[in-house]
Design an enzyme around this catalytic site. Structure first.
Site, PDB file in Angstrom:
ATOM      1  N   HIS A  11       5.079  -1.560  -6.846  1.00  0.00           N
ATOM      2  CA  HIS A  11       5.338  -0.408  -5.938  1.00  0.00           C
ATOM      3  C   HIS A  11       6.532  -0.396  -5.549  1.00  0.00           C
ATOM      4  O   HIS A  11       6.974   0.871  -4.905  1.00  0.00           O
ATOM      5  CB  HIS A  11       3.890  -0.216  -5.524  1.00  0.00           C
ATOM      6  CG  HIS A  11       2.305  -0.296  -6.658  1.00  0.00           C
ATOM      7  ND1 HIS A  11       2.402   1.237  -6.254  1.00  0.00           N
ATOM      8  CD2 HIS A  11       1.701  -1.203  -6.522  1.00  0.00           C
ATOM      9  CE1 HIS A  11       1.523   0.289  -7.694  1.00  0.00           C
ATOM     10  NE2 HIS A  11       1.116  -0.589  -7.350  1.00  0.00           N
ATOM     11  N   LYS A  12       6.573  -2.123  -4.814  1.00  0.00           N
ATOM     12  CA  LYS A  12       7.537  -1.793  -3.927  1.00  0.00           C
ATOM     13  C   LYS A  12       9.123  -1.254  -4.716  1.00  0.00           C
ATOM     14  O   LYS A  12      10.091  -0.022  -3.786  1.00  0.00           O
ATOM     15  CB  LYS A  12       7.962  -3.047  -3.331  1.00  0.00           C
ATOM     16  CG  LYS A  12       7.292  -3.532  -1.785  1.00  0.00           C
ATOM     17  CD  LYS A  12       7.571  -4.863  -1.830  1.00  0.00           C
ATOM     18  CE  LYS A  12       6.474  -5.920  -1.544  1.00  0.00           C
ATOM     19  NZ  LYS A  12       7.027  -6.901  -0.710  1.00  0.00           N
ATOM     20  N   ASP A  68      10.294  -9.631   2.974  1.00  0.00           N
ATOM     21  CA  ASP A  68       9.366 -10.644   2.978  1.00  0.00           C
ATOM     22  C   ASP A  68       8.019 -10.256   3.973  1.00  0.00           C
ATOM     23  O   ASP A  68       8.975  -9.639   5.504  1.00  0.00           O
ATOM     24  CB  ASP A  68       9.655 -12.385   3.313  1.00  0.00           C
ATOM     25  CG  ASP A  68       8.098 -13.147   2.622  1.00  0.00           C
ATOM     26  OD1 ASP A  68       7.233 -12.958   2.317  1.00  0.00           O
ATOM     27  OD2 ASP A  68       8.063 -14.253   3.506  1.00  0.00           O
ATOM     28  N   PHE A 148      -4.265  -1.636   2.134  1.00  0.00           N
ATOM     29  CA  PHE A 148      -3.708  -2.546   1.179  1.00  0.00           C
ATOM     30  C   PHE A 148      -3.624  -3.322   2.101  1.00  0.00           C
ATOM     31  O   PHE A 148      -3.530  -3.230   3.777  1.00  0.00           O
ATOM     32  CB  PHE A 148      -3.057  -2.683   0.293  1.00  0.00           C
ATOM     33  CG  PHE A 148      -1.799  -3.351   1.454  1.00  0.00           C
ATOM     34  CD1 PHE A 148      -0.940  -2.531   1.206  1.00  0.00           C
ATOM     35  CD2 PHE A 148      -1.128  -4.768   1.195  1.00  0.00           C
ATOM     36  CE1 PHE A 148       0.461  -2.566   1.491  1.00  0.00           C
ATOM     37  CE2 PHE A 148       0.111  -4.604   1.487  1.00  0.00           C
ATOM     38  CZ  PHE A 148       0.559  -4.108   1.763  1.00  0.00           C
ATOM     39  N   LYS A 171       1.719   6.811   7.135  1.00  0.00           N
ATOM     40  CA  LYS A 171       2.475   5.008   7.179  1.00  0.00           C
ATOM     41  C   LYS A 171       3.517   4.380   6.870  1.00  0.00           C
ATOM     42  O   LYS A 171       4.302   3.906   7.827  1.00  0.00           O
ATOM     43  CB  LYS A 171       1.365   4.159   6.443  1.00  0.00           C
ATOM     44  CG  LYS A 171       1.766   2.513   6.400  1.00  0.00           C
ATOM     45  CD  LYS A 171       0.616   1.652   5.122  1.00  0.00           C
ATOM     46  CE  LYS A 171       1.493   0.277   5.447  1.00  0.00           C
ATOM     47  NZ  LYS A 171       0.770  -0.430   4.583  1.00  0.00           N
ATOM     48  N   HIS A 176       6.589  -1.431   8.677  1.00  0.00           N
ATOM     49  CA  HIS A 176       8.284  -2.224   9.318  1.00  0.00           C
ATOM     50  C   HIS A 176       8.710  -1.917   8.183  1.00  0.00           C
ATOM     51  O   HIS A 176       9.787  -2.924   8.498  1.00  0.00           O
ATOM     52  CB  HIS A 176       7.106  -3.540   9.873  1.00  0.00           C
ATOM     53  CG  HIS A 176       5.705  -3.677   8.772  1.00  0.00           C
ATOM     54  ND1 HIS A 176       5.058  -2.969   8.465  1.00  0.00           N
ATOM     55  CD2 HIS A 176       5.030  -4.856   7.253  1.00  0.00           C
ATOM     56  CE1 HIS A 176       3.947  -2.928   7.615  1.00  0.00           C
ATOM     57  NE2 HIS A 176       4.141  -4.472   7.009  1.00  0.00           N
ATOM     58  N   ARG A 177       7.833  -1.888   7.031  1.00  0.00           N
ATOM     59  CA  ARG A 177       9.170  -2.313   5.687  1.00  0.00           C
ATOM     60  C   ARG A 177       9.881  -0.597   5.952  1.00  0.00           C
ATOM     61  O   ARG A 177      10.468  -0.999   5.508  1.00  0.00           O
ATOM     62  CB  ARG A 177       7.386  -2.521   4.569  1.00  0.00           C
ATOM     63  CG  ARG A 177       8.746  -2.572   3.058  1.00  0.00           C
ATOM     64  CD  ARG A 177       7.716  -2.734   2.158  1.00  0.00           C
ATOM     65  NE  ARG A 177       7.009  -3.404   2.346  1.00  0.00           N
ATOM     66  CZ  ARG A 177       5.418  -3.476   2.729  1.00  0.00           C
ATOM     67  NH1 ARG A 177       4.491  -2.496   2.639  1.00  0.00           N
ATOM     68  NH2 ARG A 177       5.117  -4.892   2.787  1.00  0.00           N
TER      69      ARG A 177
HETATM   70  P1  IMP Z   1       4.759  -9.576   1.315  1.00  0.00           P
HETATM   71  O1  IMP Z   1       5.738 -10.199   1.686  1.00  0.00           O
HETATM   72  O2  IMP Z   1       5.322  -7.346   1.251  1.00  0.00           O
HETATM   73  O3  IMP Z   1       4.280  -9.681  -0.326  1.00  0.00           O
HETATM   74  O4  IMP Z   1       3.403  -9.551   2.452  1.00  0.00           O
HETATM   75  C1  IMP Z   1       2.921 -10.130   2.034  1.00  0.00           C
HETATM   76  C2  IMP Z   1       1.518 -10.284   2.945  1.00  0.00           C
HETATM   77  O5  IMP Z   1       1.452  -9.501   4.264  1.00  0.00           O
HETATM   78  C3  IMP Z   1      -0.161  -9.455   1.950  1.00  0.00           C
HETATM   79  O6  IMP Z   1      -0.554  -9.691   1.028  1.00  0.00           O
HETATM   80  C4  IMP Z   1      -1.006  -9.070   2.762  1.00  0.00           C
HETATM   81  O7  IMP Z   1      -1.761  -9.003   3.444  1.00  0.00           O
HETATM   82  C5  IMP Z   1       0.261  -8.576   4.284  1.00  0.00           C
HETATM   83  N1  IMP Z   1       0.942  -7.422   4.411  1.00  0.00           N
HETATM   84  C6  IMP Z   1       2.425  -7.412   4.763  1.00  0.00           C
HETATM   85  N2  IMP Z   1       2.974  -5.865   4.892  1.00  0.00           N
HETATM   86  C7  IMP Z   1       1.279  -5.655   4.781  1.00  0.00           C
HETATM   87  C8  IMP Z   1       1.085  -3.874   5.470  1.00  0.00           C
HETATM   88  O8  IMP Z   1       1.501  -2.977   5.235  1.00  0.00           O
HETATM   89  N3  IMP Z   1      -0.673  -4.091   4.940  1.00  0.00           N
HETATM   90  C9  IMP Z   1      -1.437  -4.647   5.257  1.00  0.00           C
HETATM   91  N4  IMP Z   1      -1.203  -6.080   5.216  1.00  0.00           N
HETATM   92  C10 IMP Z   1       0.309  -6.473   5.137  1.00  0.00           C
END
Ligand code: IMP
Length: 193
Positions: A11-12, A68, A148, A171, A176-177
């Site tokens: 997805h990313k 991350d 999620f 969203k 943040h992303r």
């Molecule tokens: P990742 O590094 O993007 O894989 O995020 C690590 C973990 O942070 C995910 O498995 C979620 O538990 C939490 N997380 C990161 N971004 C989000 C978001 O946008 N919504 C909710 N949980 C997030």
């Protein structure tokens, strides 16, 4: 110019491929033949993003980036942070994590939290880092079914809906992303490769 995305998350990858345009082309580490998982032994988001980018850069010798993300809760001294995915234990579900957070915050007045993303880029051997933050608060119930992770218990500052009550487009405007990715895109746009 090819940029390898050091992640197995489809997805990313699709989102990044739609946003990052020529002369850059995002390719996945999977397409290049790496089928494994990258260990994430770091104790900060910065460390883990760098570890993942370094790992794939060392393997293929081409420009690479990794991300991350995590949820940092003030009343829990910044936890779950880098351990967000496995807060309630290895192989736990999103629901297990949310339950654990609500339990730990029960009765606490300070509900402040933030989602943070760090992207680590290695562009022609040079290291760069980009951060995206969204501040907000943790509510004491679940609201919404989209998204999620911790989305159903997080309301971003200046909004009334949780992330899980917002459409993906809503969203993505404030997340943040999305902010970290925008900083990466701005940087690439200014670079003269
Ligand atoms: P990742 O590094 O993007 O894989 O995020 C690590 C973990 O942070 C995910 O498995 C979620 O538990 C939490 N997380 C990161 N971004 C989000 C978001 O946008 N919504 C909710 N949980 C997030």
């Amino acid at each position: 110019m090819k940029l390898i995305f050091a992640s197995g998350n489809k997805h990313k990858l699709e989102e990044l491929q739609a946003k990052i345009t020529p002369p850059f082309e995002v390719v996945s580490m999977r397409a290049l033949g790496f089928k494994g998982e990258i260990a994430e032994p770091g104790v900060t988001l910065e460390e883990n993003a760098k570890i993942k980018a370094d790992f794939i850069y060392d393997m293929f010798g081409q420009s690479t980036f990794a991300d991350d993300s995590g949820l940092e809760i003030d009343a829990l001294d910044g936890r779950p942070g880098v351990y967000s995915a496995r807060f309630a234990g290895e192989n736990c579900s999103f629901d297990d994590n949310n339950k654990k957070v609500l339990k730990l915050l029960k009765g606490k007045a300070n509900r402040k939290a933030r989602f943070r993303t760090v992207i680590h880029l290695i562009l022609i051997g040079e290291h760069h880092s980009f951060e995206g933050v969204v501040n907000g608060q943790i509510i004491d119930e679940y609201r919404g079914s989209d998204g999620f992770g911790y989305d159903p218990i997080f309301i971003p500052e200046g909004h009334e809906k949780t992330f899980a009550e917002m459409s993906l487009a809503e969203k993505n405007e404030i997340s943040h992303r999305a902010k970290a990715v925008q900083k990466l895109i701005d940087f690439l746009g200014k670079s003269d490769v």
